[in-house]
Design a protein around this motif. Structure first.
Motif, mmCIF file in Angstrom:
data_model
loop_
_atom_site.group_PDB
_atom_site.id
_atom_site.type_symbol
_atom_site.label_atom_id
_atom_site.label_comp_id
_atom_site.label_asym_id
_atom_site.label_seq_id
_atom_site.Cartn_x
_atom_site.Cartn_y
_atom_site.Cartn_z
ATOM 1 N N GLY A 1 0.619 2.203 -13.143
ATOM 2 C CA GLY A 1 1.880 3.125 -12.394
ATOM 3 C C GLY A 1 3.049 3.011 -13.255
ATOM 4 N N ASP A 2 3.595 1.815 -13.590
ATOM 5 C CA ASP A 2 4.619 1.318 -14.144
ATOM 6 C C ASP A 2 4.897 2.425 -15.430
ATOM 7 N N TYR B 1 2.642 4.777 -16.722
ATOM 8 C CA TYR B 1 2.035 6.356 -16.946
ATOM 9 C C TYR B 1 2.779 7.164 -15.794
ATOM 10 N N GLY B 2 3.208 6.325 -14.723
ATOM 11 C CA GLY B 2 3.740 7.186 -13.578
ATOM 12 C C GLY B 2 5.268 7.137 -13.727
ATOM 13 N N GLU B 3 5.850 6.257 -13.170
ATOM 14 C CA GLU B 3 7.316 6.212 -13.213
ATOM 15 C C GLU B 3 7.871 6.202 -14.502
ATOM 16 N N GLY B 4 7.378 5.493 -15.511
ATOM 17 C CA GLY B 4 7.653 5.545 -16.897
ATOM 18 C C GLY B 4 7.161 6.438 -17.694
ATOM 19 N N ILE C 1 8.257 -3.229 -13.376
ATOM 20 C CA ILE C 1 8.056 -3.820 -11.936
ATOM 21 C C ILE C 1 6.423 -3.620 -11.350
ATOM 22 N N HIS D 1 11.390 -0.936 -12.459
ATOM 23 C CA HIS D 1 9.984 -0.286 -12.304
ATOM 24 C C HIS D 1 10.091 1.130 -13.265
#
Ligand SMILES: Cc1ncc(C[n+]2csc(CCOP(=O)(O)OP(=O)(O)O)c2C)c(N)n1
Ligand SMILES: Cc1ncc(C[n+]2csc(CCOP(=O)(O)OP(=O)(O)O)c2C)c(N)n1
Ligand code: SF4
Ligand code: SF4
Ligand SMILES: [Mg+2]
Ligand SMILES: [Mg+2]
Lengths: 575, 285, 575, 285
Positions: free
Chosen positions: D93-94, D96-99, D48, D67
């Motif tokens: 973000g998708d 390297y962050g949340e995922g 997402i 996401h």
């Protein structure tokens, strides 16, 4: 929230529509500011898509000389920065309503006028100023003296370059000029009075509630419609001992908040349903470790990604039952900026007092709407923290974090603050906090946690009531309060025997307080909710045995208009 | 003066006899004693697993949190009170598996705390499944045909992420490990010690013997070359170096936050006047 | 599950206790195998701590000539591999019960005999064989001919080295010798008959149910008490087109299963409450993308880490309401190995048929217990997949994954299988699967998903009933079925007018089927549950309006004994 | 023959005019066309964010998931049908962050799919917060005093984790990017292309101009040295190389699973006989 209904002499609704990126929200804010400045009440909502440019979005503002708490469904004025706005919303115009739409001047008719917003914008320096042109048209029609608008514009752009300010003023002028000779149904802004309060966004009221609770850590992961709450807090973090930290994900966010609270400060996180999913394990951690934490869930339609920028009330069942096994928690659902401020403080207070998680359940409609706040928010004199230090403990080195007490609440010390060692585990534990496998200790800890429930339930306020013994009772919760209250007034004006019951304090459900509120005179009980299964209705049935008879459930992601509720009740009466 | 005995806990130890965790526990107690940090002044945060149980077995302030989530819990505590001295005990599954995302982002933040990864290359508490660090091909209770993913090298990844203190230790060398822990605690920023730890119950490959045959102490001062550190961290087949691979000063996370300058949040007074100014704020939003 | 109650002439209960790592479970399995071989029914449970060595654990087996479905609370024989076992459990012995405890020979009394298990083990080669000594003592007392034990031992150790086998045989011999001249209350194994069925563990029945559903992907992250289910599946994966993949976390596990199902195979994941928390967002993804998926939740006490190796029924509310907003799902709770097998298949079938997530709710007690399975499991002849291919679609290139239908079920194609493009989004979408912001489309999709509910509800079986018109009605669900059924029999033997109602099919709650089952003759309705809030009770009240009058809630992590229920009901009667 | 037009979708594009995502979308279509993969034969899985919306804007089979969770979703599909050709579109973000955790473990598995990270160094869809790749000090709508974490370098971390195909691309160089995507799809295993992508609405630092001043194409054949690759991936202040940093053959994930040898799970028949044998099994467990 129980408002006395006084007939409004001024009640205008205006919609400004266009593409994302056209600056609709700025137009809206400008109009709202001028209305406030001129002494009017407003209520405005933002409707936008999950994209940054293009598509269709609108700002809808209602202006009155009396307090208002819901949007209206019929428009007096429709301002379209593009033709699409007209096509989509023309049917919402009242018979005498007026549409001002982007287009070449000249092909006007009395109720549909075209103004070249873009061209005027360009003339002022850049097409992006078309939104200021539109705002000016609107304000001119409403009778606002040009200098009032100018003052507000100058304030709004005070940090911008002289060219930008100049262009905006020029754009405003051309807007005024374009509609100068059109006479609108009502020109309220021509007769100003002192401001009735401050302009406030729901998310700002929530953020202010948090800082007024002395919240010092807000960890979060961005998610609409919760992000704005954090943006506000971030603004405040420059002036208060407050750290706002963007986490790598929601799991980290909730665990950070718990860690911060454990270490001794008030802490919170905010998210929407999808992020709340990822926080449910942390919710259980707060519960078993008896660490206070406040979680705001700003609801949007689901499941999964759903409709990211729209409104809903579909998470009630979820937040009440989230995380495995039973444990006490609070769930509070404010329905106005005032309640956003006060219930957020209540959530922090109760979380601290009972050492449990507290959830503030809001939604996109409440968070993203604008209101006039009449009574200024007051900072509390003290913040009661319910924390003990060595001097409160008989023998600090024998301190037991989970000492059994009658109330279920154990004196809470914080780590590294003295001789008392604070030992906490997510495993079931003995009084000293160490893991245990023992069945008796397990029972003692479950009973201890559950022992808080009676006092917690006592903390819950009963629902707000308006004509509770009416034949028809409308029941709702949270942000629909305004629309339901107004619907009751409208129906009573039509001599319908209608009342309402609006909940804010949802869990632990105050069943004993609620049961006696139902009157034998009530023949039909309506659940008015923004979900598809009447979640509060199910809860009332389970907790009190009272079953609802009708339901008006709206789950298209848009807020209720009072008239919709009126229509539904009237239609039912007929059929 | 602090004595190692000060950390003795009455709580019954639950590890298997012979478990490498005992060495880590002893090294922690030794390091704290030598650093003169009493139980009242240390906060230990841990995840779930055999490693996560560590703080129960010594005297300290502790938060034994969720599986995989020790780091954000510790970070929250540190933001609230940046004077806290924090050690995090985590397992290889806890830290690199369930908690892998927090591992990466903790490094990006450079929070001042010491992370001890009890790397037994297996899921101990849940009875022997492969962990992210299990060797390719290793047979386990669940990977009965052998592990088919490449092993995760914590120090290597930490270096790639820019970690400023990266070390490897061995539970079988308590003195050396204690020294590493002391150095790590002295370092102001995020420090990782990946600790080779035999699991006598479930890891029949990486045994004490296996380790002793391969492990060697890095001599002399800490190499101050990233490339050298990267090469050392990458070793592991036949020879496993223990010691500090890399140390580089950089500003730690809470020192980067302006609002924390006047002191830890937890000890700042509530100021209704400043708050009221903000509440009165701009009436126009 | 409705079993006719026939008086048992043999009903022996044996507990073998010791430390983790002493091989208690092996002793238990050996005894269970010999009993089965000798034609007896058994029911055995494993009680252990969340550690690998030390502490205290036990295996408790009940042996009978009639089918049994619950453990008994009083012991005929207590075998202690250490003294602690005696200290902890001596009070559970019947008056004529016998304890055989580790210790020097000689300081015996008639009901408490010490046998040097360890020394005998050592003599046989190593102290670790002490468990075989203990097993032999037990079997000898029960009258098992030495060669039967020997045969089973040889089979069990067939893959071991000759030395290990030799040592075990030697250990067994010394065990037989040690108690040869003691006469036990009953020697059933001396009179063998043909085996009554196969020995099965709850978790194996669940795993077999999954493979009998043609499940082809099982992704998971280890978590007690679910891990054993996956271990079994892993074993099966060598013989069937099945991949069992350990994920990096539960979020990955559930998303992998959804991805696999989307791509066209049946897929599942299994976890416990804490892992289920992390799967809730995925549950919503399965819902909005209408992707079938089966999630097994093996319950343990919570919240958070709780008691990792113990049993509970505390996740019912959670799994029914997990994930934001409303959407249909199935929740099934088997209460026996037979139901574990059949309901797992039902879950896969229903998930496929309705394109919804299905949750199989079990618990540690069911998963880790041993049973005799009388009727062998049968492989279904065909697996109905409810999947369409190009040839079933009028114009494949116009295929719409979420076509509106009366049933709410759209023909489901799989990606890259033909001309039909499969388009799926976690955002709200139009029929073709693309994201939408439109309120009408949103309504249509919510209504479509909810439209499945009536047919889904029809699929739900009503609860099992025994004497439903009794004065006292015990209500339970899932794994407590055996204990409740037996309690009813015991109470009726004592001329108490008691019946029971046991649920397996919990959601969508079949309210219309359940309501008429309540009899006016019933005066007290008892909720018998393993949680602290009577979660099923709350649901029945909410769904049917029927309120329970009494509750027997056990949440110490240990399963119910029938006698506990009997006592509770009798005590209530008196007071 | 496939034409780029075959991928034209009727669905209205929702990106901002001038967004770098258009270049990525075009490069994808071009690469698929040149690889002769028609819409019916490609599965695109996405998370997402603005990047996650990509498959909606072209003709293909697609799953626009949660996401941060595109990779496990894709892996599940690949295990079920290892003949699927899969591209994953994810944001910085998708992914390297949340995922982040899935990113690391996908590399450990070496699943045969192509991951395109639309790296605009910002959270686009949620209106401009910092992403893990945002530069230190960058001012954003939420980080109004500047980002205080070190930026995440996807290719560098991927290399440390042992990835076999690591590249960087630029949305402004469609031909080059298309070529990278083709190479990545040809590679049998996990391939990462971290794509520098301007976000005209929220990233006012890393603009088209900023990129064009710094980006240069790697010349000649792919370097076959890990150290060189690591050095290239580490560049980024003044000069940003685009191209394939590293390529090394290794067995891909589904090829490592013995039970998949006879063919994809999705096309294997249900065999009640084999099943019955298993059900009858060992009566003694
Ligand atoms: C959310 C969640 N998932 C799974 C578990 C089960 N669990 C407990 S410990 C553990 C892994 C332990 O491995 P590691 O972190 O390597 O620690 P060790 O026991 O080897 O020291 C797992 C999977 C859990 N408690 N919570
Ligand atoms: C669980 C969850 N948390 C948060 C969000 C909100 N969200 C949607 S997109 C996004 C980030 C987008 O950034 P990126 O991945 O870089 O994509 P971009 O829009 O920049 O292409 C976030 C935080 C969500 N949808 N789900
Ligand atoms: S299982 Fe392994 S890691 Fe756990 S206590 Fe035993 S030896 Fe140590
Ligand atoms: S916000 Fe940025 S990334 Fe998103 S569409 Fe606009 S320019 Fe592209
Ligand atoms: Mg481990
Ligand atoms: Mg981005």
């Amino acid at each position: 929230m129980q408002k006395r209904y006084v007939k409004m002499s001024i009640d205008l609704s205006i919609k400004i529509g266009g593409e994302a990126g056209q600056g609709i929200q700025s137009v809206g804010n400008l109009i709202a500011l001028v209305c406030r400045e001129s002494g009017f009440y407003i209520m405005a909502m933002n409707d936008f898509e999950s994209r940054i440019r293009g598509g269709h979005s609108f700002f809808q503002i209602r202006i009155s000389d009396r307090p208002i708490h819901a949007p209206a469904d019929r428009l007096d004025l429709l301002i379209g920065l593009n033709q699409e706005t007209f096509d989509l919303h023309r049917h919402e115009l009242k018979d005498k309503g007026l549409a001002i739409i982007e287009g070449e001047t000249g092909k006007n008719n009395k109720r549909h006028i075209t103004v070249p917003f873009n061209a005027f914008g360009k003339q002022a320096g850049n097409e992006i100023y078309s939104n200021t042109v539109a705002a000016a048209c609107c304000l001119c029609l409403l009778g606002a003296p040009p200098d009032v608008m100018k003052t507000i514009l100058l304030k709004q752009f005070k940090h911008k370059s002289p060219e930008v300010i100049e262009s905006n003023l020029k754009a405003a002028e051309s807007g005024y000029g374009a509609v100068a000779d059109i006479i609108f149904v009502s020109r309220p802004l021509a007769e100003p009075s002192p401001p009735k309060g401050v302009l406030i966004e729901g998310s700002k009221a929530l953020a202010l509630g948090a800082v007024a609770s002395d919240c010092r850590i807000a960890s979060f992961y961005p998610m609409s419609p919760a992000t704005n709450i954090l943006s506000w807090m971030n603004t405040f973090s420059k002036k208060l001992p407050l750290v706002v930290e963007q986490a790598e994900d929601e799991i980290a966010a909730v665990n950070m908040a718990i860690g911060a609270s454990f270490a001794g400060v008030r802490a919170m996180t905010a998210t929407s349903g999808g992020g709340f999913c990822l926080m449910t394990e942390g919710l259980g951690l707060a519960a078993i470790s008896e660490t206070p934490v406040v979680i705001m869930d700003a609801q949007r339609p689901g499941p999964a990604t759903g409709l990211p920028t729209r409104t809903a009330q579909g998470d009630l069942n979820f937040v009440i039952h989230a995380s495995q096994d039973d444990f006490p928690r609070f769930v509070l659902a404010p329905g106005s900026p005032e309640e956003s401020f006060s219930l957020t403080q209540k959530a922090f207070y109760l979380a601290d007092k009972y050492q449990v998680p507290a959830i503030v359940l809001v939604d996109q409609y409440l968070a993203d709407s604008l209101y006039i706040l009449e009574k200024p928010f007051k900072a509390p004199n003290i913040i009661e923290r319910f924390i003990v230090t060595d001097k409160d403990i008989a023998v600090p080195k024998d301190y037991k974090r989970f000492a059994l007490t009658e109330s279920g609440i154990s004196p809470r010390a914080i780590p590294c603050a003295g001789e008392a060692l604070v030992i906490v585990s997510s495993d079931e534990h003995t009084e000293d906090g160490h893991m245990t496998e023992d069945g008796n200790h397990r029972n003692a800890m479950v009973d201890k946690r559950n022992a808080k429930l009676p006092a917690m339930t006592d903390e819950m306020n009963p629902p707000t009531l308006v004509h509770p013994d009416a034949k028809i009772l409308l029941i709702g919760w949270g942000s629909t309060a305004g629309a339901i209250h107004e619907a009751v007034c409208l129906l009573r004006d039509k001599k319908k025997d209608v009342g309402c019951m609006i909940f804010t304090d949802l869990w632990p459900f105050p069943a004993e307080k609620v049961k006696p509120l139902f009157s034998v005179k009530t023949k039909s009980v309506w659940m008015v909710e923004q979900n598809s299964s009447a979640q509060l209705g199910c809860m009332i049935r389970r907790q009190t045995g009272v079953a609802w008879t009708h339901s008006l459930l709206k789950y298209d992601g848009r807020p209720f208009y009072p008239q919709e509720i009126v229509d539904a009740v009237e239609n039912q009466e007929i059929s | 003066m602090e004595k190692k005995d000060d950390f003795l806990s009455d709580y019954e130890n639950q590890w298997c006899p012979g478990c490498g965790n005992f060495g880590i526990l002893n090294a922690m107690k030794d390091a704290l004693t030598r650093r003169k940090i009493p139980p009242q002044k240390i906060l230990i945060v841990s995840g779930i697993g055999q490693a996560g149980k560590t703080p129960h077995f010594m005297k300290c302030n502790m938060f034994h949190g969720l599986h995989g989530r020790a780091l954000p819990l510790a970070l929250g505590a540190k933001m609230a009170n940046h004077d806290l001295k924090i050690i995090v005990n985590s397992g290889d599954g806890d830290c690199y598996g369930e908690g892998g995302n927090h591992f990466m982002h903790a490094i990006r933040r450079n929070t001042d705390l010491t992370l001890l990864v009890h790397n037994n290359q297996v899921y101990g508490l849940t009875k022997g499944q492969a962990s992210p660090t299990s060797a390719y091909g290793m047979i386990t209770t669940m990977q009965t045909q052998g592990v088919i993913s490449d092993p995760f090298n914590g120090p290597l990844v930490a270096l790639a992420l820019g970690a400023g203190f990266v070390a490897r230790g061995f539970s079988g060398n308590i003195k050396h490990l204690s020294d590493l822990i002391q150095q790590a605690m002295k370092y102001k920023g995020f420090s990782l010690i990946d600790i080779m730890q035999p699991c006598v119950s479930f890891n029949k490959v990486n045994t004490y013997e296996w380790y002793t045959q391969r492990i060697y102490e890095l001599p002399g001062p800490v190499p101050d070359s990233f490339d050298q550190a990267f090469a050392l961290a990458g070793q592991g087949e036949d020879r496993i170096p223990i010691g500090i691979f890399y140390r580089k000063e950089k500003t730690d996370f809470t020192s980067r936050i302006p609002v924390l300058k006047p002191g830890p949040l937890v000890s700042r007074p509530y100021d209704p006047v400043a708050l009221q100014v903000l509440l009165d704020g701009d009436p126009e939003m």
